[in-house]
Design an enzyme around this catalytic site. Structure first.
Site, PDB file in Angstrom:
ATOM      1  N   ASP A   1       1.421  -5.081   8.441  1.00  0.00           N
ATOM      2  CA  ASP A   1       0.243  -4.238   8.248  1.00  0.00           C
ATOM      3  C   ASP A   1      -0.961  -5.171   8.168  1.00  0.00           C
ATOM      4  O   ASP A   1      -1.078  -5.983   7.241  1.00  0.00           O
ATOM      5  CB  ASP A   1       0.411  -3.432   6.952  1.00  0.00           C
ATOM      6  CG  ASP A   1      -0.756  -2.488   6.684  1.00  0.00           C
ATOM      7  OD1 ASP A   1      -1.874  -2.756   7.163  1.00  0.00           O
ATOM      8  OD2 ASP A   1      -0.551  -1.486   5.973  1.00  0.00           O
TER       9      ASP A   1
ATOM     10  N   TYR B   1     -11.439   0.958  10.422  1.00  0.00           N
ATOM     11  CA  TYR B   1     -12.647   1.373   9.700  1.00  0.00           C
ATOM     12  C   TYR B   1     -13.053   0.407   8.601  1.00  0.00           C
ATOM     13  O   TYR B   1     -14.057   0.632   7.931  1.00  0.00           O
ATOM     14  CB  TYR B   1     -12.496   2.783   9.124  1.00  0.00           C
ATOM     15  CG  TYR B   1     -11.194   3.061   8.415  1.00  0.00           C
ATOM     16  CD1 TYR B   1     -10.963   2.603   7.126  1.00  0.00           C
ATOM     17  CD2 TYR B   1     -10.201   3.801   9.040  1.00  0.00           C
ATOM     18  CE1 TYR B   1      -9.769   2.860   6.484  1.00  0.00           C
ATOM     19  CE2 TYR B   1      -8.996   4.067   8.409  1.00  0.00           C
ATOM     20  CZ  TYR B   1      -8.790   3.594   7.129  1.00  0.00           C
ATOM     21  OH  TYR B   1      -7.598   3.849   6.493  1.00  0.00           O
ATOM     22  N   LYS B   2     -12.293  -0.665   8.391  1.00  0.00           N
ATOM     23  CA  LYS B   2     -12.664  -1.647   7.376  1.00  0.00           C
ATOM     24  C   LYS B   2     -13.549  -2.721   8.018  1.00  0.00           C
ATOM     25  O   LYS B   2     -14.721  -2.515   8.247  1.00  0.00           O
ATOM     26  CB  LYS B   2     -11.401  -2.238   6.741  1.00  0.00           C
ATOM     27  CG  LYS B   2     -10.509  -1.200   6.055  1.00  0.00           C
ATOM     28  CD  LYS B   2      -9.313  -1.852   5.425  1.00  0.00           C
ATOM     29  CE  LYS B   2      -8.308  -0.823   4.911  1.00  0.00           C
ATOM     30  NZ  LYS B   2      -8.833   0.013   3.825  1.00  0.00           N
TER      31      LYS B   2
ATOM     32  N   PHE C   1       0.847  -1.198   0.000  1.00  0.00           N
ATOM     33  CA  PHE C   1       0.000   0.000   0.000  1.00  0.00           C
ATOM     34  C   PHE C   1       0.885   1.252   0.000  1.00  0.00           C
ATOM     35  O   PHE C   1       1.932   1.279   0.645  1.00  0.00           O
ATOM     36  CB  PHE C   1      -0.917  -0.008   1.223  1.00  0.00           C
ATOM     37  CG  PHE C   1      -1.999   1.019   1.162  1.00  0.00           C
ATOM     38  CD1 PHE C   1      -3.085   0.843   0.319  1.00  0.00           C
ATOM     39  CD2 PHE C   1      -1.926   2.174   1.922  1.00  0.00           C
ATOM     40  CE1 PHE C   1      -4.088   1.806   0.247  1.00  0.00           C
ATOM     41  CE2 PHE C   1      -2.920   3.133   1.852  1.00  0.00           C
ATOM     42  CZ  PHE C   1      -4.006   2.950   1.013  1.00  0.00           C
TER      43      PHE C   1
ATOM     44  N   ARG D   1     -12.319  -3.937  -7.559  1.00  0.00           N
ATOM     45  CA  ARG D   1     -12.147  -4.716  -6.342  1.00  0.00           C
ATOM     46  C   ARG D   1     -13.505  -4.988  -5.685  1.00  0.00           C
ATOM     47  O   ARG D   1     -14.311  -4.078  -5.510  1.00  0.00           O
ATOM     48  CB  ARG D   1     -11.229  -3.960  -5.381  1.00  0.00           C
ATOM     49  CG  ARG D   1     -10.587  -4.809  -4.313  1.00  0.00           C
ATOM     50  CD  ARG D   1      -9.512  -4.037  -3.567  1.00  0.00           C
ATOM     51  NE  ARG D   1     -10.041  -2.873  -2.886  1.00  0.00           N
ATOM     52  CZ  ARG D   1      -9.371  -2.180  -1.962  1.00  0.00           C
ATOM     53  NH1 ARG D   1      -8.146  -2.536  -1.638  1.00  0.00           N
ATOM     54  NH2 ARG D   1      -9.911  -1.122  -1.391  1.00  0.00           N
TER      55      ARG D   1
END
Length: 410
Positions: A206, A231-232, A129, A380
């Site tokens: 991560d 928040y995912k 990322f 995605r």
């Protein structure tokens, strides 16, 4: 496979889903017909509305500044311990809630580098990322370190063999993602950690795309450091604070670089010089976001109720169904799978590659179907097991079939 077959199969899978009862606990959206981006931002829980109202009226409005003495000072580590127990396989005293993923990456990378004097290399993959790569590049420039990059297949991810090839006695830190944000590749975290440790390197994982959906045993796997967002799949809401994990044996050895009052040994002494707190608290800096921690507390209760093994089973079933639908509905239109096929190497999202992915995503959003676009040509499909039904997934991919057909006819 006809449209009737697709819907019939989805109905069968939903009827057999042991986690179906949890879907009604999430706030619905009248404007969204299929939400396929739970790996970017999870849906809010209905109960969170009540929790936040109670917090405003009683905790904040009623207790005011007294709340810090009564509870809030320990909230980052108390919530961190709960997250560690429920989702990370971490004993108490090793996880804290703080900052953003980017800031925690900076803190822990800098601390790890400074704790490895004489080692001059950092290892990361080129498809990690952007925040991970950018922070690593910045610290390498600050400290005059050399970056060693692992080149990976964008439809897959980093393997233990690739790590073995680049990690040496000069490696200070390896930074990798447990689940690759683009492809959904699930890394062999225990084996890669062991490979790095053989050369004396520290490893920072991560966990942004795995926490809450992949059973994880940080303590048992001898993980050194980890960070992740909430928040995912933890449904903490837009910009909810991140978490950091530091193995207990490393805490006294590491000194994080952002010295703030909340990480000091006695925050209210207001002393002339900084003395770090003992334990995980030393990795705090500024005043923690107490209000923003509240929504994830509800989601952690839900994860504990459902159980991570069952959540993982549902995740695998959803992604396998998505792959099957893509093969029948979308491959004739030129879509290809850009994610691992074996479920053991796949997280809770898949990516489909198509030249019209960007335009298709924009059209789908207009029609209340929400996937995610990733450059250059990736669409995605993020599947949150506790809030996503098989019927919702079937509807979304059927809508994608229609959109790709329309674009091909233009």
């Amino acid at each position: 496979m006809t449209s009737t077959d697709v819907l019939s199969r989805a109905a069968e899978l939903d009827a057999a889903d042991p986690l179906a009862r949890f879907r009604e606990r999430f706030v619905p959206s009248a404007q969204v017909r299929a939400y396929l981006d739970g790996n970017s931002l999870g849906r809010p829980l209905r109960v969170t509305r009540e929790r936040l109202g109670t917090f405003v009226d009683q905790d904040w409005g009623g207790r005011l500044i007294r709340g810090w003495d009564e509870r809030w000072m320990d909230e980052p580590t108390r919530v961190g311990d709960a997250l560690g127990r429920i989702a990370l396989g971490s004993a108490p005293g090793q996880t804290t809630i703080a900052d953003s993923t980017t800031v925690l990456l900076y803190k822990l990378i800098r601390a790890a580098v400074d704790a490895q004097p004489g080692r001059r290399e950092l290892v990361c993959d080129r498809d990690n990322f952007p925040t991970d790569r950018f922070v690593l590049q910045g610290i390498a420039a600050e400290r005059g370190l050399r970056l060693r990059w692992i080149d990976v297949d964008p439809a897959a991810g980093v393997t233990p063999e690739q790590v073995r090839e680049v990690v040496t006695e000069d490696t200070a830190l390896v930074l990798l993602s447990h689940v690759a944000y683009r492809s959904g590749w699930l890394a062999d975290l225990p084996e890669i950690t062991a490979v790095a440790h053989q050369q004396g390197a520290l490893v920072l994982w991560d966990l942004c795309h795995s926490v809450g959906v992949i059973p994880t045993e940080l303590d048992n796997w001898a993980v050194d450091l980890a960070v992740g967002c909430t928040y995912k799949y933890l449904n903490g809401g837009p910009g909810s604070p991140a978490f950091g994990y530091v193995r207990a044996e490393l805490q006294d050895r590491l000194q994080q670089p952002i010295w703030g009052w909340m990480g000091a040994d006695d925050p209210f002494q207001m002393g002339e010089s900084y003395q770090p707190a003992k334990g995980i608290r030393r990795f705090l800096s500024g005043t923690p976001a107490i209000l923003a921690m509240q929504p994830m507390i509800d989601m952690m209760d839900l994860v504990e109720d459902a159980g991570l093994p069952a959540i993982r089973d549902k995740s695998v079933a959803l992604t396998e169904y998505a792959i099957a639908l893509a093969e029948h509905l979308l491959s004739p239109l030129g879509a290809t799978l850009a994610s691992p096929v074996p479920s053991a190497r796949r997280g809770s999202h898949i990516t489909l590659a198509h030249p019209n992915a960007r335009a298709a995503t924009a059209l789908l959003w207009e029609r209340g179907v929400i996937p995610d676009f990733r450059t250059p040509d990736g669409l995605r499909i993020g599947l949150s097991p506790l809030s996503t039904s098989f019927a919702e997934l079937a509807h979304g991919l059927s809508a994608l079939e229609q959109v790709l057909t329309e674009l091909a006819d233009r």
